[in-house]
Design a protein around this motif. Structure first.
Motif, PDB file in Angstrom:
ATOM      1  N   ARG A   1       0.813  -1.226   0.000  1.00 37.98           N
ATOM      2  CA  ARG A   1       0.000   0.000   0.000  1.00 37.98           C
ATOM      3  C   ARG A   1       0.844   1.273   0.000  1.00 37.98           C
ATOM      4  O   ARG A   1       0.317   2.363  -0.169  1.00 37.98           O
ATOM      5  N   SER A   2       2.134   1.150   0.232  1.00 35.56           N
ATOM      6  CA  SER A   2       2.994   2.318   0.439  1.00 35.56           C
ATOM      7  C   SER A   2       3.528   2.868  -0.880  1.00 35.56           C
ATOM      8  O   SER A   2       3.905   2.109  -1.776  1.00 35.56           O
ATOM      9  N   GLN A   3       3.580   4.177  -0.965  1.00 40.44           N
ATOM     10  CA  GLN A   3       4.142   4.853  -2.129  1.00 40.44           C
ATOM     11  C   GLN A   3       5.552   5.364  -1.856  1.00 40.44           C
ATOM     12  O   GLN A   3       6.450   5.178  -2.669  1.00 40.44           O
ATOM     13  N   LEU A   4       5.737   6.009  -0.717  1.00 43.41           N
ATOM     14  CA  LEU A   4       7.061   6.518  -0.336  1.00 43.41           C
ATOM     15  C   LEU A   4       7.536   5.755   0.895  1.00 43.41           C
ATOM     16  O   LEU A   4       6.896   5.804   1.954  1.00 43.41           O
ATOM     17  N   ILE A   5       8.639   5.057   0.743  1.00 44.62           N
ATOM     18  CA  ILE A   5       9.180   4.206   1.816  1.00 44.62           C
ATOM     19  C   ILE A   5      10.587   4.669   2.144  1.00 44.62           C
ATOM     20  O   ILE A   5      11.418   4.884   1.246  1.00 44.62           O
ATOM     21  N   LEU A   6      10.880   4.816   3.426  1.00 42.26           N
ATOM     22  CA  LEU A   6      12.241   5.106   3.877  1.00 42.26           C
ATOM     23  C   LEU A   6      12.974   3.794   4.085  1.00 42.26           C
ATOM     24  O   LEU A   6      12.448   2.858   4.688  1.00 42.26           O
ATOM     25  N   SER A   7      14.205   3.732   3.590  1.00 48.03           N
ATOM     26  CA  SER A   7      14.977   2.507   3.682  1.00 48.03           C
ATOM     27  C   SER A   7      16.424   2.848   4.036  1.00 48.03           C
ATOM     28  O   SER A   7      16.703   3.910   4.599  1.00 48.03           O
ATOM     29  N   TYR A   8      17.358   1.969   3.685  1.00 42.27           N
ATOM     30  CA  TYR A   8      18.770   2.171   4.000  1.00 42.27           C
ATOM     31  C   TYR A   8      19.595   1.380   2.990  1.00 42.27           C
ATOM     32  O   TYR A   8      19.084   0.496   2.292  1.00 42.27           O
ATOM     33  N   ILE A   9      20.873   1.695   2.909  1.00 39.17           N
ATOM     34  CA  ILE A   9      21.819   0.946   2.093  1.00 39.17           C
ATOM     35  C   ILE A   9      22.603   0.017   3.008  1.00 39.17           C
ATOM     36  O   ILE A   9      23.150   0.433   4.030  1.00 39.17           O
ATOM     37  N   SER A  10      22.656  -1.262   2.659  1.00 43.87           N
ATOM     38  CA  SER A  10      23.303  -2.263   3.505  1.00 43.87           C
ATOM     39  C   SER A  10      24.758  -1.906   3.786  1.00 43.87           C
ATOM     40  O   SER A  10      25.508  -1.498   2.897  1.00 43.87           O
ATOM     41  N   HIS A  11      25.150  -2.094   5.048  1.00 43.69           N
ATOM     42  CA  HIS A  11      26.517  -1.811   5.504  1.00 43.69           C
ATOM     43  C   HIS A  11      26.910  -2.916   6.479  1.00 43.69           C
ATOM     44  O   HIS A  11      26.116  -3.307   7.341  1.00 43.69           O
ATOM     45  N   ARG A  12      28.113  -3.438   6.323  1.00 36.83           N
ATOM     46  CA  ARG A  12      28.622  -4.500   7.204  1.00 36.83           C
ATOM     47  C   ARG A  12      27.652  -5.695   7.250  1.00 36.83           C
ATOM     48  O   ARG A  12      27.328  -6.215   8.292  1.00 36.83           O
ATOM     49  N   GLN A  13      27.222  -6.111   6.075  1.00 35.57           N
ATOM     50  CA  GLN A  13      26.356  -7.271   5.888  1.00 35.57           C
ATOM     51  C   GLN A  13      25.011  -7.172   6.607  1.00 35.57           C
ATOM     52  O   GLN A  13      24.445  -8.168   7.044  1.00 35.57           O
ATOM     53  N   GLU A  14      24.485  -5.944   6.706  1.00 31.22           N
ATOM     54  CA  GLU A  14      23.072  -5.816   7.040  1.00 31.22           C
ATOM     55  C   GLU A  14      22.259  -6.480   5.938  1.00 31.22           C
ATOM     56  O   GLU A  14      22.761  -6.756   4.855  1.00 31.22           O
ATOM     57  N   VAL A  15      20.993  -6.727   6.220  1.00 32.10           N
ATOM     58  CA  VAL A  15      20.096  -7.247   5.182  1.00 32.10           C
ATOM     59  C   VAL A  15      20.140  -6.306   3.979  1.00 32.10           C
ATOM     60  O   VAL A  15      19.990  -5.088   4.122  1.00 32.10           O
ATOM     61  N   ASP A  16      20.356  -6.883   2.807  1.00 32.41           N
ATOM     62  CA  ASP A  16      20.410  -6.086   1.572  1.00 32.41           C
ATOM     63  C   ASP A  16      19.012  -5.979   0.988  1.00 32.41           C
ATOM     64  O   ASP A  16      18.402  -6.983   0.613  1.00 32.41           O
ATOM     65  N   LEU A  17      18.492  -4.770   0.914  1.00 36.19           N
ATOM     66  CA  LEU A  17      17.144  -4.531   0.407  1.00 36.19           C
ATOM     67  C   LEU A  17      17.127  -4.046  -1.041  1.00 36.19           C
ATOM     68  O   LEU A  17      16.085  -3.612  -1.531  1.00 36.19           O
ATOM     69  N   SER A  18      18.247  -4.161  -1.739  1.00 29.56           N
ATOM     70  CA  SER A  18      18.302  -3.647  -3.102  1.00 29.56           C
ATOM     71  C   SER A  18      17.346  -4.380  -4.039  1.00 29.56           C
ATOM     72  O   SER A  18      16.962  -3.837  -5.081  1.00 29.56           O
ATOM     73  N   GLY A  19      16.927  -5.595  -3.672  1.00 29.77           N
ATOM     74  CA  GLY A  19      15.941  -6.307  -4.473  1.00 29.77           C
ATOM     75  C   GLY A  19      14.581  -5.646  -4.499  1.00 29.77           C
ATOM     76  O   GLY A  19      13.704  -6.036  -5.282  1.00 29.77           O
ATOM     77  N   LEU A  20      14.381  -4.637  -3.640  1.00 23.66           N
ATOM     78  CA  LEU A  20      13.107  -3.929  -3.575  1.00 23.66           C
ATOM     79  C   LEU A  20      13.071  -2.664  -4.422  1.00 23.66           C
ATOM     80  O   LEU A  20      12.008  -2.079  -4.615  1.00 23.66           O
ATOM     81  N   TRP A  21      14.235  -2.216  -4.907  1.00 23.67           N
ATOM     82  CA  TRP A  21      14.291  -0.865  -5.472  1.00 23.67           C
ATOM     83  C   TRP A  21      13.350  -0.665  -6.643  1.00 23.67           C
ATOM     84  O   TRP A  21      12.887   0.438  -6.888  1.00 23.67           O
ATOM     85  N   ASN A  22      13.055  -1.728  -7.396  1.00 26.08           N
ATOM     86  CA  ASN A  22      12.158  -1.563  -8.548  1.00 26.08           C
ATOM     87  C   ASN A  22      10.694  -1.788  -8.191  1.00 26.08           C
ATOM     88  O   ASN A  22       9.831  -1.821  -9.067  1.00 26.08           O
ATOM     89  N   GLN A  23      10.402  -1.919  -6.888  1.00 25.25           N
ATOM     90  CA  GLN A  23       9.043  -2.242  -6.465  1.00 25.25           C
ATOM     91  C   GLN A  23       8.200  -1.012  -6.125  1.00 25.25           C
ATOM     92  O   GLN A  23       6.989  -1.125  -5.968  1.00 25.25           O
TER      93      GLN A  23
ATOM     94  N   TRP B   1      11.581   6.298  -3.033  1.00 27.10           N
ATOM     95  CA  TRP B   1      12.329   5.848  -1.861  1.00 27.10           C
ATOM     96  C   TRP B   1      12.956   7.050  -1.178  1.00 27.10           C
ATOM     97  O   TRP B   1      13.242   8.068  -1.809  1.00 27.10           O
ATOM     98  N   GLY B   2      13.195   6.906   0.116  1.00 23.13           N
ATOM     99  CA  GLY B   2      13.969   7.885   0.856  1.00 23.13           C
ATOM    100  C   GLY B   2      15.125   7.187   1.550  1.00 23.13           C
ATOM    101  O   GLY B   2      14.965   6.078   2.078  1.00 23.13           O
ATOM    102  N   LEU B   3      16.293   7.811   1.527  1.00 19.99           N
ATOM    103  CA  LEU B   3      17.478   7.280   2.203  1.00 19.99           C
ATOM    104  C   LEU B   3      18.018   8.333   3.162  1.00 19.99           C
ATOM    105  O   LEU B   3      17.853   9.538   2.941  1.00 19.99           O
ATOM    106  N   PRO B   4      18.691   7.886   4.244  1.00 21.13           N
ATOM    107  CA  PRO B   4      19.164   8.839   5.246  1.00 21.13           C
ATOM    108  C   PRO B   4      20.567   9.364   4.988  1.00 21.13           C
ATOM    109  O   PRO B   4      21.406   8.689   4.400  1.00 21.13           O
ATOM    110  N   ARG B   5      20.777  10.580   5.466  1.00 26.11           N
ATOM    111  CA  ARG B   5      22.111  11.145   5.637  1.00 26.11           C
ATOM    112  C   ARG B   5      22.293  11.439   7.115  1.00 26.11           C
ATOM    113  O   ARG B   5      21.357  11.901   7.780  1.00 26.11           O
TER     114      ARG B   5
END
Length: 199
Positions: free
Chosen positions: A41-63, A67-71
């Motif tokens: 149901r979501s249109q704008l989702i905040l996420s993150y870029i994997s670092h030190r083998q966090e879960v990699d969510l890049s498989g979602l980018w085309n979904q 997207w929003g990412l943090p600084r």
């Protein structure tokens, strides 16, 4: 075990995953999220870029269209609109982040926040990295009502993590076996499983 010791142990376990296992587990988590109603149901989702083998969510980018990412800015996170083809740069702690001139995200436009974690527990609490960035953000009025999903591998979904008074509960947790949704205001029914566990 205190937060620091638990954090070190779980991060060492995470970083010991083979690349194949890390990729497979990450892909299963992405699959769960794609099939989750709150994500769909979501249109704008905040996420993150994997670092030190966090879960990699890049498989979602085309979904999703947005997207929003943090600084990291001082002791806070600033959120920027980002598209997969746009460049990222190395920021604080060596984490990839959008450039500082990328458009800012307005909290009122956000539908869902995917929250990185070292561990989560079955009460909805999260063990982070010790900087307090997400707890400060999620406790602020403009962010506190936005649904959150903690993202961890199965071994980091614990019965209970150490909790301090400033720790914020999450609405859900997604790992490679299941998504768990929490009834934040109900003590007697602390959680329900959204997806059946997979072997």
């Amino acid at each position: 075990m205190d937060k620091s010791s638990l954090r070190q142990t779980l991060m060492a376990t995470r970083e010991s995953l083979s690349k194949t296992e890390w990729r497979q587990k990450s892909d299963r988590i992405c699959e769960h999220l794609v099939n989750f109603d709150g994500f769909a149901r979501s249109q704008l989702i905040l996420s993150y870029i994997s670092h030190r083998q966090e879960v990699d969510l890049s498989g979602l980018w085309n979904q999703r269209p947005q997207w929003g990412l943090p600084r990291t800015t001082g002791k806070s996170l600033s959120w920027h609109v980002w598209q997969p083809e746009e460049p990222l740069r190395s920021g604080k702690f060596g984490i990839l982040e959008p450039p500082d001139n990328a458009p800012l995200v307005e909290p009122a436009t956000v539908d869902l926040i995917l929250v990185p974690a070292v561990a989560c527990d079955r009460r909805g609490y999260r063990l982070g990295y010790g900087g307090g960035y997400y707890d400060r953000m999620l406790s602020s009025p403009e962010w506190s009502q936005i649904p959150t999903i903690g993202i961890v591998f199965d071994f980091a979904l614990l019965e209970q993590v150490p909790v301090d008074s400033w720790d914020c509960r999450l609405n859900s947790v997604c790992c490679d076996r299941q998504i768990i949704e929490f009834s934040i205001d109900t003590v007697s029914i602390p959680y329900r499983t959204h997806l059946r566990s997979q072997p």
